[in-house]
Design a protein around this motif. Structure first.
Motif, mmCIF file in Angstrom:
data_model
loop_
_atom_site.group_PDB
_atom_site.id
_atom_site.type_symbol
_atom_site.label_atom_id
_atom_site.label_comp_id
_atom_site.label_asym_id
_atom_site.label_seq_id
_atom_site.Cartn_x
_atom_site.Cartn_y
_atom_site.Cartn_z
ATOM 1 N N UNK A 1 -5.640 28.363 -8.608
ATOM 2 C CA UNK A 1 -5.483 27.052 -7.995
ATOM 3 C C UNK A 1 -4.354 27.056 -6.969
ATOM 4 N N UNK A 2 -3.270 27.742 -7.278
ATOM 5 C CA UNK A 2 -2.140 27.817 -6.346
ATOM 6 C C UNK A 2 -2.549 28.529 -5.057
ATOM 7 N N UNK A 3 -3.238 29.643 -5.193
ATOM 8 C CA UNK A 3 -3.682 30.382 -4.008
ATOM 9 C C UNK A 3 -4.586 29.520 -3.144
ATOM 10 N N UNK A 4 -5.547 28.865 -3.780
ATOM 11 C CA UNK A 4 -6.484 28.011 -3.048
ATOM 12 C C UNK A 4 -5.757 26.849 -2.384
ATOM 13 N N UNK A 5 -4.856 26.197 -3.110
ATOM 14 C CA UNK A 5 -4.107 25.071 -2.558
ATOM 15 C C UNK A 5 -3.226 25.503 -1.392
ATOM 16 N N UNK A 6 -2.609 26.681 -1.504
ATOM 17 C CA UNK A 6 -1.766 27.189 -0.421
ATOM 18 C C UNK A 6 -2.596 27.449 0.828
ATOM 19 N N UNK A 7 -3.788 27.986 0.651
ATOM 20 C CA UNK A 7 -4.661 28.230 1.801
ATOM 21 C C UNK A 7 -5.084 26.922 2.457
ATOM 22 N N UNK A 8 -5.377 25.909 1.640
ATOM 23 C CA UNK A 8 -5.751 24.603 2.169
ATOM 24 C C UNK A 8 -4.583 23.980 2.935
ATOM 25 N N UNK A 9 -3.391 24.033 2.349
ATOM 26 C CA UNK A 9 -2.205 23.465 2.999
ATOM 27 C C UNK A 9 -1.903 24.186 4.304
ATOM 28 N N UNK B 1 -4.066 25.823 6.225
ATOM 29 C CA UNK B 1 -5.119 25.506 7.190
ATOM 30 C C UNK B 1 -4.882 24.159 7.849
ATOM 31 N N UNK B 2 -4.339 23.215 7.085
ATOM 32 C CA UNK B 2 -4.115 21.860 7.605
ATOM 33 C C UNK B 2 -2.702 21.628 8.109
ATOM 34 N N UNK B 3 -1.851 22.634 7.980
ATOM 35 C CA UNK B 3 -0.438 22.510 8.382
ATOM 36 C C UNK B 3 0.244 21.381 7.602
ATOM 37 N N UNK B 4 0.018 21.386 6.285
ATOM 38 C CA UNK B 4 0.601 20.381 5.404
ATOM 39 C C UNK B 4 1.590 21.019 4.442
ATOM 40 N N UNK B 5 2.466 20.200 3.903
ATOM 41 C CA UNK B 5 3.394 20.649 2.860
ATOM 42 C C UNK B 5 2.628 20.933 1.583
ATOM 43 N N UNK B 6 3.070 21.921 0.821
ATOM 44 C CA UNK B 6 2.507 22.205 -0.504
ATOM 45 C C UNK B 6 3.539 21.806 -1.552
ATOM 46 N N UNK C 1 0.843 -1.195 0.000
ATOM 47 C CA UNK C 1 0.000 0.000 0.000
ATOM 48 C C UNK C 1 0.878 1.245 0.000
ATOM 49 N N UNK C 2 0.543 2.204 -0.827
ATOM 50 C CA UNK C 2 1.338 3.421 -0.951
ATOM 51 C C UNK C 2 1.133 4.325 0.246
ATOM 52 N N UNK C 3 2.227 4.827 0.822
ATOM 53 C CA UNK C 3 2.125 5.732 1.955
ATOM 54 C C UNK C 3 1.654 7.099 1.486
ATOM 55 N N UNK C 4 0.766 7.703 2.282
ATOM 56 C CA UNK C 4 0.255 9.024 1.970
ATOM 57 C C UNK C 4 1.061 10.059 2.734
ATOM 58 N N UNK C 5 1.737 10.938 2.006
ATOM 59 C CA UNK C 5 2.516 11.990 2.640
ATOM 60 C C UNK C 5 1.604 13.145 3.039
ATOM 61 N N UNK C 6 1.983 13.879 4.080
ATOM 62 C CA UNK C 6 1.161 15.020 4.515
ATOM 63 C C UNK C 6 1.366 16.228 3.608
ATOM 64 N N UNK C 7 0.774 16.193 2.414
ATOM 65 C CA UNK C 7 0.965 17.302 1.494
ATOM 66 C C UNK C 7 -0.233 17.487 0.568
ATOM 67 N N UNK C 8 -0.351 18.709 0.073
ATOM 68 C CA UNK C 8 -1.298 19.058 -0.975
ATOM 69 C C UNK C 8 -0.471 19.295 -2.231
ATOM 70 N N UNK C 9 -0.874 18.710 -3.351
ATOM 71 C CA UNK C 9 -0.141 18.874 -4.604
ATOM 72 C C UNK C 9 -0.981 19.680 -5.593
ATOM 73 N N UNK C 10 -0.359 20.678 -6.222
ATOM 74 C CA UNK C 10 -1.057 21.507 -7.201
ATOM 75 C C UNK C 10 -0.298 21.492 -8.516
ATOM 76 N N UNK D 1 5.350 30.702 6.275
ATOM 77 C CA UNK D 1 5.885 29.534 6.980
ATOM 78 C C UNK D 1 5.517 28.220 6.295
ATOM 79 N N UNK D 2 4.843 28.302 5.179
ATOM 80 C CA UNK D 2 4.430 27.103 4.459
ATOM 81 C C UNK D 2 5.645 26.360 3.912
ATOM 82 N N UNK D 3 5.679 25.062 4.120
ATOM 83 C CA UNK D 3 6.734 24.222 3.546
ATOM 84 C C UNK D 3 6.364 23.932 2.100
ATOM 85 N N UNK D 4 7.222 24.340 1.163
ATOM 86 C CA UNK D 4 6.917 24.229 -0.270
ATOM 87 C C UNK D 4 8.017 23.454 -0.976
#
Length: 301
Positions: free
Chosen positions: A21-29, A31-36, A1-10, A86-89
């Motif tokens: 899409x980038x702005x929206x994805x960055x806001x989602x990441x 909000x969830x404290x995830x890597x973009x 099973x493939x491991x799911x990394x804590x990130x949003x991909x755009x 502070x977003x990890x990109x």
């Protein structure tokens, strides 16, 4: 099973749809404290074979394509950083066509985000053959970012809406919708649209005898069953039930005009069958007044 990394991909291409899409994805990441993760797939198929260019001409064109891709990613990174410093990109510009790139990226992401229009590698994303490929094979929820009235103004207020059918495939969409509503502090509109005129059987289309009151009671009971237990899991989410005898795309487009997000399953029963492969999907992707998030059932193998 493939491991799911804590990130949003755009996926990006430098277009206005991609920028939204980038702005929206960055806001989602954020909000969830995830890597973009920002990716751009290079479109160089046929450049050397059948593309009409060889030698130095082909090399210059390839360099130009790479430079455009790098520029799109650099601009997207700056935009995302302006949303949250502070977003990890992370970024990547592989020599790979967009569809297989995005499908592969979806194996490791919590969510895959694309714009509803674009140029270059992600042009026409989620429309036509690209839509069928991504929707059929992505391993995570896919968001197509749309704004109000076809603009790039993405709604930040309003409810989260979820399309619910009678099958178990709607469960992942319901789960994601409740989570999204809870994270955003938004009410949840649970939409169940049904049609009492026809149904599909093994011989084609057959007509159901019209018994509106009985059918509506059955559909109301079905909606209650689908929502059972979720209020207890998310007591902070206010639920609004919408039961309507209409085509699903009509109900969802109406709700989408005031919602900040519409969540649907990738396939289901009745009106939601074949989601993102037929008229309902095309209507949402092309006309919804907010981002649309498509949730596939979890794969067991």
């Amino acid at each position: 099973m493939t491991a799911i990394d804590p990130r949003i991909t755009v996926g990006v291409d430098g277009s206005t749809g991609s920028t939204a899409a980038v702005t929206w994805a960055a806001e989602i990441a954020s909000l969830r404290h995830l890597e973009l993760r920002i990716v751009h797939g290079l479109q160089v198929a046929g450049l050397y074979y059948g593309g009409g260019l060889t030698g130095a001409g082909a090399e210059r064109l390839f360099d130009a394509i790479v430079a455009d891709g790098q520029r799109a990613v650099t601009d997207a990174r700056s935009l995302a950083a302006s949303v949250d410093p502070e977003l990890v990109i992370t970024t990547e510009v592989p020599n790979e066509p967009p569809v297989p790139l995005l499908i592969d990226e979806s194996r490791h992401a919590r969510m895959l985000v694309v714009g509803h229009t674009g140029t270059g590698g992600f042009a026409g994303m989620l429309i036509g053959g690209t839509a069928a490929s991504v929707a059929s094979h992505a391993h995570c929820p896919v968001a197509v970012v749309r704004g109000r009235d076809g603009t790039t103004t993405i709604p930040a207020t309003g409810p989260v809406a979820v399309g619910i059918d009678g099958g178990p495939n709607s469960e992942p969409a319901i789960a994601v919708a409740f989570e999204e509503a809870s994270l955003r502090g938004a009410p949840l509109v649970a939409v169940h649209a049904w049609n009492d005129t026809t149904h599909e059987d093994t011989r084609g289309t057959a007509r159901i005898p019209s018994q509106p009151e009985s059918l509506e009671q059955d559909e109301d009971r079905l909606l209650t069953q689908r929502l059972a237990g979720w209020q207890e899991k998310f007591p902070d989410v206010e639920i609004r039930r919408v039961l309507v005898r209409d085509r699903p795309r009509h109900a969802l487009l109406d709700i989408g005009a005031e919602a900040q997000l519409v969540v649907v399953g990738s396939r289901g029963r009745g009106g939601f069958s074949g989601m993102l492969l037929g008229s309902t999907s095309q209507a949402l992707v092309q006309h919804a007044g907010c981002p649309v998030l498509v949730v596939r059932p979890e794969r067991t193998a």
